[in-house]
Write an enzyme that holds these catalytic residues in place. Structure first.
Site, PDB file in Angstrom:
ATOM      1  N   ASP A 150       0.882  -1.552   0.333  1.00 13.31           N
ATOM      2  CA  ASP A 150       0.552   0.126  -0.148  1.00 13.31           C
ATOM      3  C   ASP A 150       1.167   1.421  -0.173  1.00 13.31           C
ATOM      4  O   ASP A 150       2.243   1.024   0.228  1.00 13.31           O
ATOM      5  CB  ASP A 150      -1.113   0.318   1.233  1.00 13.31           C
ATOM      6  CG  ASP A 150       0.047   0.010   3.117  1.00 13.31           C
ATOM      7  OD1 ASP A 150       0.551  -1.290   2.712  1.00 13.31           O
ATOM      8  OD2 ASP A 150      -0.193   1.233   3.033  1.00 13.31           O
ATOM      9  N   HIS A 460       1.404  -8.786  -3.250  1.00 14.11           N
ATOM     10  CA  HIS A 460       0.560  -7.904  -2.686  1.00 14.11           C
ATOM     11  C   HIS A 460       1.092  -6.576  -2.752  1.00 14.11           C
ATOM     12  O   HIS A 460       1.240  -6.459  -1.754  1.00 14.11           O
ATOM     13  CB  HIS A 460      -0.565  -8.649  -1.939  1.00 14.11           C
ATOM     14  CG  HIS A 460      -1.310  -7.535  -1.445  1.00 14.11           C
ATOM     15  ND1 HIS A 460      -2.713  -7.851  -2.044  1.00 14.11           N
ATOM     16  CD2 HIS A 460      -1.404  -5.717  -0.864  1.00 14.11           C
ATOM     17  CE1 HIS A 460      -3.132  -6.437  -1.204  1.00 14.11           C
ATOM     18  NE2 HIS A 460      -2.989  -5.867  -0.872  1.00 14.11           N
ATOM     19  N   ASP A 504       0.782 -17.292  -3.683  1.00 14.03           N
ATOM     20  CA  ASP A 504       1.367 -16.601  -5.042  1.00 14.03           C
ATOM     21  C   ASP A 504       0.349 -15.999  -5.951  1.00 14.03           C
ATOM     22  O   ASP A 504       0.181 -15.696  -6.908  1.00 14.03           O
ATOM     23  CB  ASP A 504       2.835 -17.347  -5.699  1.00 14.03           C
ATOM     24  CG  ASP A 504       3.293 -15.946  -6.180  1.00 14.03           C
ATOM     25  OD1 ASP A 504       4.133 -16.967  -7.233  1.00 14.03           O
ATOM     26  OD2 ASP A 504       3.300 -15.089  -6.381  1.00 14.03           O
ATOM     27  N   GLU A 513       1.944 -10.244   0.735  1.00 10.01           N
ATOM     28  CA  GLU A 513       2.699  -8.540   1.134  1.00 10.01           C
ATOM     29  C   GLU A 513       3.950  -8.522   0.930  1.00 10.01           C
ATOM     30  O   GLU A 513       4.380  -9.413   1.192  1.00 10.01           O
ATOM     31  CB  GLU A 513       1.475  -8.373   1.598  1.00 10.01           C
ATOM     32  CG  GLU A 513       1.814  -6.535   1.203  1.00 10.01           C
ATOM     33  CD  GLU A 513       0.820  -5.515   1.489  1.00 10.01           C
ATOM     34  OE1 GLU A 513      -0.101  -6.151   2.379  1.00 10.01           O
ATOM     35  OE2 GLU A 513       0.794  -4.341   1.442  1.00 10.01           O
TER      36      GLU A 513
HETATM   37  O1  G3I Z   1       0.873 -12.504  17.443  1.00 10.54           O
HETATM   38  C1  G3I Z   1      -0.415 -13.795  17.059  1.00 10.54           C
HETATM   39  C2  G3I Z   1      -0.004 -15.212  17.603  1.00 10.54           C
HETATM   40  O2  G3I Z   1       0.011 -14.818  18.922  1.00 10.54           O
HETATM   41  C3  G3I Z   1      -1.380 -15.612  17.285  1.00 10.54           C
HETATM   42  O3  G3I Z   1      -1.765 -16.661  17.780  1.00 10.54           O
HETATM   43  C4  G3I Z   1      -1.862 -14.527  15.808  1.00 10.54           C
HETATM   44  C5  G3I Z   1      -3.140 -15.574  15.993  1.00 10.54           C
HETATM   45  O4  G3I Z   1      -4.396 -15.060  15.908  1.00 10.54           O
HETATM   46  O5  G3I Z   1      -1.898 -13.423  15.574  1.00 10.54           O
HETATM   47  C6  G3I Z   1      -0.467 -13.158  15.833  1.00 10.54           C
HETATM   48  O6  G3I Z   1      -0.938 -11.341  15.646  1.00 10.54           O
HETATM   49  C7  G3I Z   1      -0.966 -11.361  13.849  1.00 10.54           C
HETATM   50  C8  G3I Z   1       0.192 -10.198  13.205  1.00 10.54           C
HETATM   51  O7  G3I Z   1      -0.144  -9.838  12.424  1.00 10.54           O
HETATM   52  C9  G3I Z   1       1.412 -10.447  13.959  1.00 10.54           C
HETATM   53  O8  G3I Z   1       2.566  -9.816  13.333  1.00 10.54           O
HETATM   54  C10 G3I Z   1      -2.266 -10.458  13.796  1.00 10.54           C
HETATM   55  O9  G3I Z   1      -3.177 -11.675  13.998  1.00 10.54           O
HETATM   56  C11 G3I Z   1      -2.568  -9.811  12.415  1.00 10.54           C
HETATM   57  O10 G3I Z   1      -3.489  -9.585  12.315  1.00 10.54           O
HETATM   58  C12 G3I Z   1      -1.034  -9.216  12.653  1.00 10.54           C
HETATM   59  O11 G3I Z   1      -1.154  -8.491  11.173  1.00 10.54           O
HETATM   60  C13 G3I Z   1      -0.650  -7.500  10.853  1.00 10.54           C
HETATM   61  C14 G3I Z   1      -1.440  -6.698  10.152  1.00 10.54           C
HETATM   62  O12 G3I Z   1      -0.767  -5.274   9.314  1.00 10.54           O
HETATM   63  C15 G3I Z   1      -3.406  -6.359   9.858  1.00 10.54           C
HETATM   64  O13 G3I Z   1      -3.290  -5.781  11.251  1.00 10.54           O
HETATM   65  C16 G3I Z   1       0.480  -7.412  10.432  1.00 10.54           C
HETATM   66  O14 G3I Z   1       1.692  -7.483  11.189  1.00 10.54           O
HETATM   67  C17 G3I Z   1       1.617  -6.299   9.998  1.00 10.54           C
HETATM   68  O15 G3I Z   1       2.831  -6.547   9.472  1.00 10.54           O
HETATM   69  C18 G3I Z   1       0.534  -5.672   8.413  1.00 10.54           C
HETATM   70  O16 G3I Z   1       0.496  -4.608   8.281  1.00 10.54           O
HETATM   71  C19 G3I Z   1       0.270  -4.093   7.216  1.00 10.54           C
HETATM   72  C20 G3I Z   1       0.123  -2.561   7.295  1.00 10.54           C
HETATM   73  O17 G3I Z   1      -1.375  -2.484   8.454  1.00 10.54           O
HETATM   74  C21 G3I Z   1      -0.582  -2.046   6.061  1.00 10.54           C
HETATM   75  N1  G3I Z   1       0.698  -2.415   5.414  1.00 10.54           N
HETATM   76  C22 G3I Z   1       0.898  -3.299   4.750  1.00 10.54           C
HETATM   77  C23 G3I Z   1       1.340  -4.109   6.117  1.00 10.54           C
HETATM   78  C24 G3I Z   1       1.830  -5.852   5.717  1.00 10.54           C
HETATM   79  O18 G3I Z   1       0.809  -6.093   5.742  1.00 10.54           O
HETATM   80  O1  9MR Z   2      -2.989  -3.466   0.467  1.00 15.39           O
HETATM   81  C1  9MR Z   2      -4.020  -3.820   1.281  1.00 15.39           C
HETATM   82  C2  9MR Z   2      -2.995  -4.019   2.082  1.00 15.39           C
HETATM   83  O2  9MR Z   2      -1.810  -3.548   2.593  1.00 15.39           O
HETATM   84  C3  9MR Z   2      -3.029  -4.485   3.626  1.00 15.39           C
HETATM   85  O3  9MR Z   2      -1.985  -5.582   4.223  1.00 15.39           O
HETATM   86  C4  9MR Z   2      -4.580  -5.926   4.179  1.00 15.39           C
HETATM   87  C5  9MR Z   2      -4.536  -5.176   5.769  1.00 15.39           C
HETATM   88  O4  9MR Z   2      -4.738  -4.060   5.956  1.00 15.39           O
HETATM   89  O5  9MR Z   2      -5.472  -4.795   2.994  1.00 15.39           O
HETATM   90  C6  9MR Z   2      -4.907  -4.136   2.338  1.00 15.39           C
HETATM   91  O6  9MR Z   2      -6.186  -3.744   0.760  1.00 15.39           O
HETATM   92  C7  9MR Z   2      -7.324  -4.101   0.924  1.00 15.39           C
HETATM   93  C8  9MR Z   2      -8.469  -4.273   1.911  1.00 15.39           C
HETATM   94  O7  9MR Z   2      -7.863  -3.748   3.009  1.00 15.39           O
HETATM   95  C9  9MR Z   2      -9.842  -4.921   0.833  1.00 15.39           C
HETATM   96  N1  9MR Z   2     -10.055  -4.207  -0.222  1.00 15.39           N
HETATM   97  C10 9MR Z   2      -8.989  -4.544  -0.834  1.00 15.39           C
HETATM   98  C11 9MR Z   2      -7.181  -3.807  -0.670  1.00 15.39           C
HETATM   99  C12 9MR Z   2      -6.492  -4.254  -1.294  1.00 15.39           C
HETATM  100  O8  9MR Z   2      -6.538  -5.982  -1.397  1.00 15.39           O
END
Ligand code: G3I
Ligand code: 9MR
Ligand code: ZN
Length: 532
Positions: A150, A460, A504, A513
């Protein structure tokens, strides 16, 4: 091609321990064969592993005795073949180049010319004056790196990425000196530091007059799969947070030490920003951590526990300035709990490293306790790695969103344990995390785009999806056992083994991503294990 033999597709340094994984039900005899067909080594993969994470039986074969530079593959008696791979002193130079150039290609607010960015060229994006949420204020927040797939820009993961890239330059200056900036400038800074400065400059823009730091800058919601300069919605600066303020205090203190010898005035700017953020921190409380304001649905990076970030800030300012108040703050927090983690939610290891390596007076018993805990963490990762068919230091339940960051950061904890103890098994296990990411994994994929012989191809990542080709040098987030996006839910079976749960496809943001702080962990791991 259905693979049954798994190796690091980018290769091995001659002195590295070299192991291949064979998916098989019985021990396997194999040969290492040169590209012109000569058998140079015969081995037996007899070490059996019941691999719960991958839902298979594996045998591990060692071919460390092969050290002569060249291109090879592994062949078994039933004529199964591995991907080819190189052995040589410079096998990782191009990998480092691609993984570091990713940050340049993620630049926001900068025109990427075609001569530097190829088909990923675009005009400067997100340069309009932004509005500050909940206030009538407007401000310039242009610059920095897009976070991931993003176009949001977030201080917390940005600080982690900067810290890890600086550590990579520190641990392996020879490798980082080989980095060639895609776009030539007349900057006196080494190219790696010039690129890192691009993010530091942006993060300091997010600092308020009172020293507190805004959490992020993004549009209100994620856009479609468009190029960055096509996203023209208003940019909103989200409210301040403790973690952003503490991380900025820490990372600007850390960075000021690196820039001091090249640009004292810039180092002073960093130091001032650090002190202002730190002074603001003492008056900040944000119970429950940062939460997206209403109508803003981009990345949150919420973190209810900010003690580790406060530890990091105190330790870095102490290492930089040596004033007792920073030492007292760190030691008070550490006396309650020593924190560990390479980020983004757990930043304690950066604090520990700063305290262990400061030239100023410290509490020797606390240092010993910190070193003991870091070594114990390495032992835990070593146990996981030794039990796994691919040497991966992840338990089956640890394949969640961003599991490749988990593998890379586990490698860094292993490397810390190696540096603390000198025990080679820690270094080998750290290198195994690199080998896992570069091809020795149940999917037989190189998780770094544009590298190896069989890399992920549909990450992604908006520019890649828009252009229909993967930008090179990006680390995929990796398998996620609980299928956290619609694409993964729609395609991956409910009972897929966690280490195989990667899709993939461009749509799978929870398994495929990319992110600047996944790449930074990879870069630091690569720099560390290739230094030895
Ligand atoms: O650590 C817990 C674990 O104990 C548990 O068993 C597991 C299952 O519930 O969850 C684990 O936590 C997860 C965490 O990532 C681990 O780092 C959360 O469920 C999960 O929601 C979380 O996802 C994060 C995601 O955003 C959604 O919030 C990712 O870490 C994080 O890297 C990702 O970051 C996104 C940004 O928001 C937007 N830009 C892209 C980026 C990468 O996807
Ligand atoms: O592209 C977004 C990615 O960076 C985030 O990790 C993810 C979860 O927050 O969301 C992606 O955006 C999606 C949105 O959450 C739902 N509509 C589709 C978007 C593109 O996949
Ligand atoms: Zn942008």
């Amino acid at each position: 091609m259905y693979k049954t033999i798994f190796v690091d597709q980018c290769g091995y340094l001659p002195g590295m321990t070299k192991q291949a994984t064979f998916r098989a039900d019985a021990p396997v005899s194999f040969h290492v064969v040169t590209s012109d067909g000569r058998r140079v080594f015969r081995g037996n993969a007899g070490l059996r592993r019941e691999n719960v994470s991958a839902g298979e039986t594996d045998y591990i074969g060692d071919f460390s005795a092969v050290t002569a530079p060249g291109r090879y593959r592994i062949v078994t008696e039933d004529f199964s073949e591995s991907d080819t791979f190189e052995i040589g002193e410079d096998v990782y130079t191009d990998v480092f180049q691609k993984a570091f150039a990713f940050f340049y290609l993620q630049r926001c607010g900068h025109t990427l010319p075609e001569r530097a960015a190829g088909s990923f060229a675009h005009l400067a994006c997100h340069t309009k004056i932004a509005s500050v949420y909940g206030t009538g204020k407007r401000m310039d927040v242009s610059g920095g790196w897009h976070d991931a797939g993003d176009y949001g820009r977030y201080v917390v993961p940005g600080a982690m990425a900067v810290a890890q890239l600086l550590y990579a330059c520190d641990v392996n200056p020879l490798l980082s000196a080989l980095y060639r900036a895609p776009e030539k400038t007349d900057s006196p800074l080494p190219p790696c530091l010039e690129e890192i400065k691009y993010e530091l400059d942006w993060m300091m823009k997010l600092q308020r007059e009172d020293g507190q730091v805004y959490h992020k800058a993004s549009c209100r919601r994620f856009c479609g799969f468009i190029m960055p300069d096509q996203e023209t919605e208003e940019i909103v600066v989200s409210p301040v947070s403790v973690t952003a303020t503490a991380d900025l205090a820490a990372v600007t203190a850390l960075a000021s030490r690196f820039y001091r010898e090249y640009d004292p005035a810039y180092a002073d700017r960093l130091a001032l920003s650090s002190r202002r953020a730190y002074d603001a921190l003492s008056g900040m409380e944000l119970p429950g951590g940062f939460k997206n304001p209403p109508e803003i649905t981009t990345g949150g990076y919420g973190d209810p526990n900010d003690a580790d970030e406060r530890c990091w800030a105190a330790a870095e300012l102490y290492k930089t300035f040596g004033e007792p108040r920073f030492r007292e703050d760190f030691e008070r927090l550490a006396s309650q709990q020593i924190y560990h983690g390479y980020g983004w939610g757990n930043m304690g290891t950066y604090a520990n490293l700063a305290y262990l390596t400061t030239a100023f007076p410290t509490d020797e018993s606390l240092k010993e306790k910190i070193a003991e805990e870091m070594t114990a963490l390495g032992e835990e990762k070593l146990r996981l790695s030794a039990a796994d068919g691919y040497g991966t230091a992840l338990a089956p339940k640890q394949y969640h969103w961003g599991s490749n960051l988990g593998a890379a950061n586990s490698g860094l904890h292993l490397y810390d344990a190696y540096r603390l103890t000198g025990r080679r098994e820690f270094l080998d296990a750290a290198a195994d995390q690199l080998h896992y990411l570069l091809g020795r994994n149940p999917l037989g994929l190189c998780y770094l785009t544009g590298c190896g012989t069989d890399a992920v191809k549909h990450p992604h990542h908006r520019p890649s999806a828009f252009l229909g080709k993967a930008m090179p040098g990006m680390l995929s987030g990796g398998p996620c056992g609980y299928r956290a996006d619609p694409a993964a839910k729609g395609v991956l079976s409910e009972d897929i083994p966690p280490a195989r749960a990667l899709l993939d496809m461009y749509g799978s943001y929870s398994t495929n991503e990319v992110a600047i702080y996944w790449n930074s962990a990879f870069v630091q791991l690569l720099a560390s294990v290739s230094r030895g």
